[in-house]
Design an enzyme around this catalytic site. Structure first.
Site, short mmCIF file in Angstrom:
data_model
loop_
_atom_site.label_atom_id
_atom_site.label_comp_id
_atom_site.label_asym_id
_atom_site.label_seq_id
_atom_site.Cartn_x
_atom_site.Cartn_y
_atom_site.Cartn_z
N ASP C 21 0.82 -1.22 0.00
CA ASP C 21 0.00 0.00 0.00
C ASP C 21 0.85 1.27 0.00
O ASP C 21 0.65 2.17 -0.81
CB ASP C 21 -0.93 0.04 1.21
CG ASP C 21 -2.00 -1.04 1.14
OD1 ASP C 21 -1.80 -2.04 0.41
OD2 ASP C 21 -3.02 -0.89 1.83
N ARG C 103 0.51 5.98 17.03
CA ARG C 103 0.35 6.97 15.97
C ARG C 103 0.97 8.32 16.28
O ARG C 103 1.61 8.93 15.42
CB ARG C 103 -1.13 7.12 15.61
CG ARG C 103 -1.80 5.84 15.14
CD ARG C 103 -0.96 5.08 14.16
NE ARG C 103 -1.63 3.96 13.53
CZ ARG C 103 -0.99 3.05 12.81
NH1 ARG C 103 0.34 3.13 12.65
NH2 ARG C 103 -1.65 2.06 12.24
N ASP C 132 -7.05 5.87 12.34
CA ASP C 132 -5.63 6.21 12.24
C ASP C 132 -5.38 7.49 11.46
O ASP C 132 -4.50 8.27 11.80
CB ASP C 132 -4.86 5.05 11.61
CG ASP C 132 -4.69 3.92 12.62
OD1 ASP C 132 -4.66 4.22 13.82
OD2 ASP C 132 -4.60 2.76 12.21
N SER C 186 -6.98 -7.31 7.93
CA SER C 186 -5.89 -6.33 7.90
C SER C 186 -5.28 -6.21 9.29
O SER C 186 -5.99 -6.35 10.29
CB SER C 186 -6.44 -4.99 7.42
OG SER C 186 -6.31 -4.00 8.40
#
Lengths: 409, 409, 409, 409
Positions: C21, C103, C132, C186
């Protein structure tokens, strides 16, 4: 001129004041969306004639059966203002939420009308910078999850006053003289309050000019004699002024008259909007200011401490939810359930003194008073309270602090 | 006459005002506990001569080196009043905690003196019905977990005024004339406020008689002209009045003068005591009322919304802790740490108008202002804010309400 | 192919994992924005080789000096995981926030690099439905208010897996075999946890298939013998395992090994995302689960009740802030200040038993223990506690309820 | 031997277990207060024969019509345990409040009996160090403000076990053999849990010996095969196990059997008592642990985020109130009103896996689910969610942080 990317709309209910902005929106909706516009004008006690809105709407081609003008004053005060007052809600410690509390009712009625006339969209005249767009739209979506919402201010290119007026003129929308120049500030009004913001108020260091106030006399011009009033409460809600029973809206209107006369309820505030910026507003909440204080007064003798302190801790959250537009949310309703539970015995009479901008509780009484002169007295209480109990009370409250002190100090 | 069951006490530090009650206690301690009494008299700005307390103590046989008279005014305002003001603490929505905030400082100083002179006990003149006994003793125990506490009002049999005076007279304690009759109410005073309760105030429906007020003029007698002032703040604390730099206590004293003159800060309250009863009090907090409002004013432009709203949610808890006597507790200190963290940029100037009992912020400015005229303006903001962002903001805030609406409505 | 409406970007720092990705994003940025791409790959303990990311970036034309690969494991645990653990944060009562807490660190480092290399934009690979994107971007904006943020998943038209792979292939981006088919779910991983969501997990009634778990053995396959360990804490943070001093990241890694072996820390959760929808996730937090429980264990004997209960009331808010991406916000920092203040004496040793998926505290000791055997004992306590104090304690706690009962019952 | 200072008591209702302690109290009350004793023995599912209590009471001269033995199991679970579970109450993050929640029901029934038989006093066997005295007495006073409360442990001089036994023997009270030696710990049991404290548990570093556990098998001895069950909920309360409808008490009892078998619900805790000290307890809550987790499971898909997060913030306060004995208080009832409001749609089925001490939710489904696979999916959602909305959502959430960042960073 129609934007072909716009989804098709069949019929839209517009929150319509009859003023320039929403008149332009009316025309713009007809033109851009090629759809039928239904107008809804609410009487929330803003103190304006509403029939001209009907005439204007008709002039712009709205069908008579598509023009709704409703007097919502009693519903507004009974089902919105009073429940909020039960919670002693103050946004950022000071603001009585006069604009915020009106939006959900308008949204609710708009959705009811949309269902009635089979509309697939609703529209409002709030700008993209403010809180009102959020309050309207959260209300719409909560009550009609699949409704289409049109917010012209976020869509169109009429981004300056002059372009708006140009559009109006080119579409035969009457523009009153005073709208041609830049208005020095923008206002919102209903039975609870009038707010003003923008323009001459934009520098938070500048004092609000006197001409901005419209609902209250300047305290310096208020009567030189104080006025004493009483408000009666039943189960948390006001029911009478000076002993005369009144409906919710009538009571609030009468308090507004008193507040206006004595210059009560002005507030100059810099607040935090939900959309992330600070704004400076001027609020006049004459009757609401008196009412809020009176409600606290009656709670003082009828609410238990545990209930009162829990309410105090929940109040900022409640206020934030109302301000941010979450009236129709489970969490506001949960808080309301807790608050309402506490009001069962909030019944009695409060006396207040109004004088040149200030309002003070000077007495309260209740058939359900928890105040016990017998217990509290400095005189001989005949055993109602044993002072020696305090020794043990303190000792055990201190125990953890003593263990801590032995370790740390 | 000594009660043989009383544990032996060697030396006791008494919080001594020099008044009748604590003079009787002084004598009673000497007699009942056969112990040496050390007196401590604090100047917290109560506005009374303190030297007479020295003379009286000496007269009752207290050694000169055991008489402590300390001026704690600066420490009081700097380390107690100001930190509390940073938290915007209001007990039960209205009360500025003038009595509560003084007690921990007295307790702390008493314990310091006890350690200095090697005393094994401390004593105070608070009654067994009130909050002050709790505040004093929680302070004592937190700071000196093994100290012995003597609370005469909970121990002795001088349970009426006449017995107290009888005791005084039979022990050559001077009784001033006005103490012979029943005082119509009881008071407490310091630089922050004067409180009155009891007697003529005991019926919460009766209006507080005018003669009860001592720190403020009646608003009706205040000047007919408003007065405008400015207060400068640095990192959350007041540092100047009308541009003139002042120490904390000096600033508060100057604000008291202004508040007195304009009749500001009167409060008639029925409150919930920690010991479980309701009481009715009358408070005068002239300078503190102005200061508290000014502090909110400067926060409005310098505090971020997240910080401001968290503070609003924590404030009732903070106030409850101070009221209940938990100043020296980890939880109050934790809240203080959070509050102090938020005050780093709370710097700037607030302008207020004082007039006949009311006090209003009319302007605020700061080098650290978060208010952005550029963002908030109704005019062209040149891209500072993209109104289209609001659409997505509302859509996602609404998402859960829509899912809910699809299920429930 | 470049969209001319896109604002010009000069240099962009991409959070780059080296996977498919973000490789597609890298290429897409170069192409669409015609700008220089700087890659940043963080080692947060996700357990993957990072050098391949360098090779891939070089292959796609990123300059060597624009490839940043940083080992942030110690910083991650010390400055993010541990502070959060001090707060006992659990999102929605159960989730240890493993993704959320990583994050802000990535965002912070990205901004540091942007400043270093003079980039005017940052970019990430989070989709438009998840939390996110919010966490990254709130971090970016808080630390660099004027940075430009590019979120390709919200911009491009590669909205299906097949189009993504098509783009990759047409641009010589290597696609590993297992990426060609639809991945069944995922994942995200770092030293604190691995999360999985989507695909086979999408029906919250279906049990999570065993092959989804990667960080822990199935409890049924865990050792039949329990294992007992100790963790030492100093001022709220873990410092040693079984008596062996370890750095934060080393300690957490060692706990991960133990948790993996004993099948500890699996969580099947349906949670509420900040963007408004519910999602179902599977989390494995082996070491973190043990650590969190141990931290509560040491607090049990070292924290005062007032501090502990205040922490418990603040923890849900703290967790919500971290989950929603408000790590760099004044309110999270205020809560942290309060929490940190409480941890001064949270020092000592906790013993835990690990067994087939469960983890329990079986003992705790501390040089700063507030637990007093002398006070609590059922045996003769030699005056450490006077049971008669309880009478007064109860009487005054009951007073308000009695007044209420007299009125209402 | 009667203490002439004791106020006259006519008739007292004693919470009577039939055990040694309350038998001694029974006799002591008869002797010291020269009053009639009424015994009340509640079946709360503690798993003991209650008829022996009747025989013993008769033996000590209690009139048959003054012996009350009531099966309160259904009322206990339905009106106390389930409402508390709706709130997800956990004291200090871990404890399911098994003892605390039973006390108000006992108090309530005692007061009902007192009113029925015309008693002027109530009595209980809780000691002066514990929480139970507070819970009993706050219940008594709330429901019968003027009742007289006799707490023998705070009054008498039987302060050691040997004196107690001596008293028993000299008054022909049978003492079972195992009571003669010092019991190694003290226990409380009801349908929700069994607690143990004191003696061998007093050092919080020592592991709880295996013989202390009585309600659960050691996880190491539990079955090697996991067991999967389902619980059905209706409006927040459990109504069926594995599809079989059950009454509240029957359901909890069945879950207890399952929990016992799989070693679920053991907790070793150091907690903070309301009276100010820390104590170490061991709790076994087999069925309650499963139930609590299942309740959270069903809430995950049926509660809106706003409701869920508000509940999470209120839960610690609710738990504290129950723990401290304030079940019959306005603030607990207010919180309950809020919680109950939220449970209207908390209906559905949860699947759990039980295995060697651990219990995990593995699936949940509901006719009122708010989980939307269509919205959350990684696949094409056909417009259910517009990812571009996230951009505006983030931008406006970030706005205040950007303004802050521009000022501070």
């Amino acid at each position: 001129m129609t934007d072909s990317t716009r989804p098709a709309v069949n019929k839209v209910v517009l929150a319509y004041s009859g003023g320039l902005d929403t008149s332009v929106i009316l025309k713009w909706l007809q033109q851009e969306y090629q759809c039928e516009v239904v107008t809804f004008t609410a009487d929330l006690g803003q103190g304006e004639e509403l029939e001209p809105a009907r005439a204007k709407a008709e002039l712009m081609g709205v069908k008579p059966e598509h023009i709704f003008i409703d007097d919502l004053r009693e519903e507004f005060v009974k089902d919105y203002v009073f429940p909020m007052m039960r919670a002693n809600a103050l946004y950022e410690g000071l603001y009585l939420l006069g604009t915020s509390i009106a939006r959900p009712l308008i949204a609710k009625r708009q959705i009811e009308i949309a269902k009635m006339v089979g509309a697939d969209a609703v529209s409002h005249g709030a700008t993209g910078k403010g809180n009102d767009q959020v309050r309207f739209e959260l209300g719409y979506y909560a009550l009609a999850p699949d409704i289409r919402v049109i917010a012209p201010w976020r869509e169109w290119d009429l981004t300056s006053r002059s372009r708006l007026i140009e559009f109006a003129e080119s579409h035969q929308i009457p523009v009153s003289k005073d709208k041609r120049g830049e208005a020095p500030f923008s206002t919102d009004a209903n039975l609870l309050h009038t707010s003003s913001e923008g323009k001459v108020l934009e520098d938070p260091w500048d004092e609000v000019p006197d001409y901005v106030y419209s609902r209250t006399v300047n305290p310096e011009d208020a009567p030189d004699q104080p006025e004493t009033i009483t408000i009666d409460f039943e189960r948390g809600d006001g029911v009478a002024l000076n002993g005369v029973a009144m409906s919710p809206a009538t009571l609030l209107a009468a308090l507004n008259d008193l507040g206006r006369k004595h210059g009560i309820g002005r507030l100059d505030l810099v607040e935090n909007r939900f959309v992330g910026m600070k704004s400076r507003g001027m609020y006049e909440t004459p009757g609401g200011t008196i009412y809020a204080l009176a409600h606290r007064g009656i709670e003082q003798i009828t609410l238990d401490r545990g209930a009162a302190h829990l309410k105090d801790e929940l109040a900022p959250r409640y206020a934030e939810l109302v301000y941010n537009g979450f009236w129709f949310s489970p969490e506001r309703e949960m808080l309301q359930a807790a608050v309402n539970y506490s009001q069962e015995k909030v019944t009695g009479t409060v006396r207040l003194k109004l004088y040149k901008g200030s309002c003070n509780v000077t007495g309260r009484k209740s058939p359900h008073s928890l105040y016990s002169e017998k217990v509290v007295t400095f005189e001989d209480d005949q055993g109602a309270y044993d002072q020696r109990d305090a020794a043990g009370f303190i000792k055990l409250n201190a125990l953890r602090l003593r263990l801590l002190g032995r370790r740390d100090r």
